[in-house]
Design an enzyme around this catalytic site. Structure first.
Site, PDB file in Angstrom:
ATOM      1  N   LYS A  43       1.272   4.359  -2.899  1.00  0.00           N
ATOM      2  CA  LYS A  43       1.049   5.769  -2.610  1.00  0.00           C
ATOM      3  C   LYS A  43       2.283   6.614  -2.913  1.00  0.00           C
ATOM      4  O   LYS A  43       2.175   7.771  -3.340  1.00  0.00           O
ATOM      5  CB  LYS A  43       0.620   5.944  -1.149  1.00  0.00           C
ATOM      6  N   TYR A  46       0.838  -1.205   0.000  1.00  0.00           N
ATOM      7  CA  TYR A  46       0.000   0.000   0.000  1.00  0.00           C
ATOM      8  C   TYR A  46       0.874   1.256   0.000  1.00  0.00           C
ATOM      9  O   TYR A  46       0.651   2.188  -0.784  1.00  0.00           O
ATOM     10  CB  TYR A  46      -0.908  -0.007   1.228  1.00  0.00           C
TER      11      TYR A  46
END
Length: 290
Positions: A162, A158
């Site tokens: 990002k 994750y």
């Protein structure tokens, strides 16, 4: 539905009189969002088009449908995403965080760039706003293993997706500036927002979140405020390559400013989604096209 940043962003932009097209991977949720926004804003200029960012084919079909409308595109908000999901792959075989959160937005933005360039003017630039996260500060970009095949961690995957979005935004702005286009690209950190993204966290975290959300978490309306600021604020006219938090320009992770890393990620991303790395024409060619 109201507990989503994208919904609150779309509602606010519609209230400002903009023609809003909601792209989502659920027909029922998308149509319900359109119905509610029309009801709450008393505007009819809201519609839904299906787009699954985990599918390169679906993204291309969406772009075809959008182009068929012959609409200008003044604001593109890249907001969709998954968080901390178990290891799984997209339709095209990409690790889901990287494939949906990053590559989906990368391809969508590139395929819509011509429309954005045609829509922007000297006095009113078209704007690309991409939603990242403070998690990017701890992210590491593994260029040799972008799919996390060697070692999978939901948190690591994750955070990498990002960080990739920030690197992408900075490279995109560099390329847009180089051709003299009237398009800006900025990246937004919405803060810690109480949304449905937390459904994959451990149950103890869910309990703590439920007990403390009122104190530490932003509402979706508050989380959408910086995206809306980037999309419509006169202060952001002509400003690109910024990292925004709480409606202010701030510093992103040091590694995000590495121009060689930005370039290498861009080149690799083009290969992954099947587009040319030579998609940006020379400045003179762009001006002739205008």
């Amino acid at each position: 539905m109201a507990r989503r940043i994208g919904y609150q962003t779309a509602k606010h932009l519609a209230r400002l009189g903009m023609h809003v097209i909601i792209a989502a991977n659920s027909e029922s949720d998308g149509q319900e969002a359109v119905r509610k926004i029309k009801e709450e804003t008393l505007t009819g200029k809201v519609e839904f088009l299906y787009c699954d960012l985990a599918s390169m084919k679906s993204i291309r079909q969406f772009v075809q449908q959008f182009r068929a409308k012959n609409c200008p595109l003044h604001v593109l908000v890249n907001n969709a995403g998954v968080m901390l999901v178990p290891e799984r792959k997209t339709e095209d075989g990409f690790e889901e965080h990287f494939g949906l959160n990053y590559l989906g937005h990368f391809l969508l933005t590139n395929l819509l760039l011509d429309t954005l360039k045609q829509s922007g003017t000297h006095s009113h630039n078209a704007r690309i706003i991409t939603v990242s996260s403070a998690t990017h500060y701890v992210g590491k970009l593994h260029l040799n293993d972008l799919q996390s095949r060697c070692s999978y961690s939901p948190h690591g995957a994750y955070a990498q997706s990002k960080l990739a979005l920030v690197l992408f935004t900075y490279r995109l702005q560099h390329l847009l500036t180089a051709i003299g286009s009237h398009v800006t690209a900025n990246v937004v950190d919405p803060g810690v927002v109480n949304t449905e993204l937390y459904k994959h966290v451990f149950w103890v975290v869910k309990v703590v979140k439920w007990m403390t959300a009122w104190l530490f978490f932003k509402t979706p309306e508050e989380g959408a405020s910086t995206t809306i600021y980037a999309a419509v604020s006169p202060e952001m006219e002509g400003a690109g390559g910024c990292y925004l938090y709480n409606e202010k320009r701030t510093k992103s992770a040091d590694v995000a400013y590495d121009e060689e890393l930005q370039r290498r990620l861009w080149t690799e991303s083009c290969k992954m989604v099947g587009i040319s790395d030579e998609g940006f024409p020379r400045r003179s060619h762009f001006q002739l096209g205008k």
